[in-house]
Design an enzyme around this catalytic site. Sequence first.
Site, PDB file in Angstrom:
ATOM      1  CE  LYS A   1      -4.885 -62.279  15.085  1.00  0.00           C
ATOM      2  NZ  LYS A   1      -4.312 -61.382  14.048  1.00  0.00           N
TER       3      LYS A   1
ATOM      4  CE  LYS B   1     -13.724 -60.337  10.620  1.00  0.00           C
ATOM      5  NZ  LYS B   1     -12.789 -61.277  11.238  1.00  0.00           N
TER       6      LYS B   1
ATOM      7  CE  LYS C   1     -11.899 -67.276   5.582  1.00  0.00           C
ATOM      8  NZ  LYS C   1     -12.349 -67.295   6.976  1.00  0.00           N
TER       9      LYS C   1
ATOM     10  CG  ASP D   1      -6.389 -59.766  11.035  1.00  0.00           C
ATOM     11  OD1 ASP D   1      -5.995 -60.461  11.982  1.00  0.00           O
ATOM     12  OD2 ASP D   1      -7.332 -60.085  10.301  1.00  0.00           O
TER      13      ASP D   1
END
Lengths: 255, 255
Positions: free
Chosen positions: B9, B14, B40, B127
């Site tokens: 998630k 991560k 990101k 996600d």
Amino acid sequence: MKKIAIYGKGGIGKSTTTSNLSAALSVLGYKVMQIGCDPKADSTKNLVGGKLVPTVLDRIRQKKEDISLADIVFKGFNGVLCVEAGGPAPGIGCAGRGIIAAFEKLEELKAFQVYRPDVVIYDVLGDVVCGGFAMPIRGGYAEDVFVVTSGEMMSLYAACNIAAAVNQFRSKGYARLKGLILNAKGVDNERELVEKTAGEINTEVIHCIPRDGHVQKAENEGKTVVEAFPGSEMAKVYLSLADAVMVNKARFQAC
Amino acid sequence: MKKIAIYGKGGIGKSTTTSNLSAALSVLGYKVMQIGCDPKADSTKNLVGGKLVPTVLDRIRQKKEDISLADIVFKGFNGVLCVEAGGPAPGIGCAGRGIIAAFEKLEELKAFQVYRPDVVIYDVLGDVVCGGFAMPIRGGYAEDVFVVTSGEMMSLYAACNIAAAVNQFRSKGYARLKGLILNAKGVDNERELVEKTAGEINTEVIHCIPRDGHVQKAENEGKTVVEAFPGSEMAKVYLSLADAVMVNKARFQAC
Ligand SMILES: Nc1ncnc2c1ncn2[C@@H]1O[C@H](COP(=O)(O)OP(=O)(O)O)[C@@H](O)[C@H]1O
Ligand SMILES: Nc1ncnc2c1ncn2[C@@H]1O[C@H](COP(=O)(O)OP(=O)(O)O)[C@@H](O)[C@H]1O
Ligand code: SF4
Ligand SMILES: [Mg+2]
Ligand SMILES: [Mg+2]
């Protein structure tokens, strides 16, 4: 008919907030339809006694053609109308596919003309704002967008993402970012962090919801706080959220 | 050449875990390529001194045709090779589009033949497991899948989703779920909760990473813990994660 979309990072409290908001609006006399737009399909769970209603995508898989409104719209607490879009199996196709299917089916069956709700609320997963998840913003289905967030960095990052997506479609649709709803997680300086992010994305914090054990107690009964603890301070918080969202003077300052 | 995908998630840790794992593997003598698959685009940030490298999607937007490996592969700490897929603007197209573009470009430029890494690690947003985010599993790019999770409900839910997606492609690809990596958030009964979920999805907890302030301190210097605090207990935790992932006997029990 007011059309509202509640976005936010998965797990941040969208469904808890939305179902309590729907319950509060219904207690205040509005006819409400809540449409869950999260593959988890549990947005309306605590409006219907704690069970998961069949999703639009389930129905399409089972019945293909003959789907009626009675197959996908369910009456919950105090008459709130409940719909769940559903989602595909993980890894197969766009996770937002259920939302697209649900919107098309509701339109085809003329759901809004039949039920004539005063308020329609979409509860939408906001971790990625693409495919079906962007539809409430992009397709002109929602006018007001609110983002539920805490002071946690990842939920604020998601809020910025959602704001950027709303901005992308400014010229096309009429969805506007109306505000952030702070759903407290107990992070240090939480209020300041959320207000700072609100400023950065040209919006404001329209309401604060404290972290409160009544949520879990009500959940264990398959209910919203508004239903299970109608006289409580927490129920009043959701009633004042209803005021804030309908742009009435908030009856209680919860920030 | 070992090909590993680290899913989880958003916000679960991560990139912190992956960049420290890459740094640890490199310290142990492996040639590593880390490919960030999160819009990101900050997966490799702490391997390159705290800056964001240009993404493959950026390069495609800027240069369209003439892209060379030097435009998208960057040498970081101890020779770790860094790539960022990038992502589209929120709301525009599939959020996983950068991953698809990156994989195609790396293949076109024969990146694995040119660099010959011992280990390739994909750091993938988990996600929703669809579109580009499913590619490492579906396309046969990763053999071993690990999921980073805490005891928080939403990260465990994401872990189950990812396991289901890996299962969908069992017959097609050769990606297998190899284990969960517990990245502690300090939730009550965290270890039990994560082990229970592991059992439910037919896998095990292969390593536990404590919550530790060295992470933030190293981040502030734009570094991994392995680089900034090489002798520390936390660096040893990541070195033993490297052993666990390469299926060598873990030199330190961190659970
Ligand atoms: N204000 C609150 N106080 C206490 N617990 C909350 C509150 N809001 C949400 N929660 C808890 O957080 C969990 C996740 O919320 P949920 O509404 O399901 O998130 P989302 O719909 O964003 O994925 C819920 O199970 C609920 O118990
Ligand atoms: N083991 C840990 N101890 C302390 N902080 C951590 C740890 N792992 C991650 N973090 C913090 O959590 C934040 C989010 O982690 P990140 O790796 O960016 O998540 P993701 O890549 O999953 O989105 C980081 O800024 C980092 O400071
Ligand atoms: S558009 Fe978004 S939700 Fe749909 S496949 Fe791509 S990443 Fe998944
Ligand atoms: Mg929800
Ligand atoms: Mg990351």
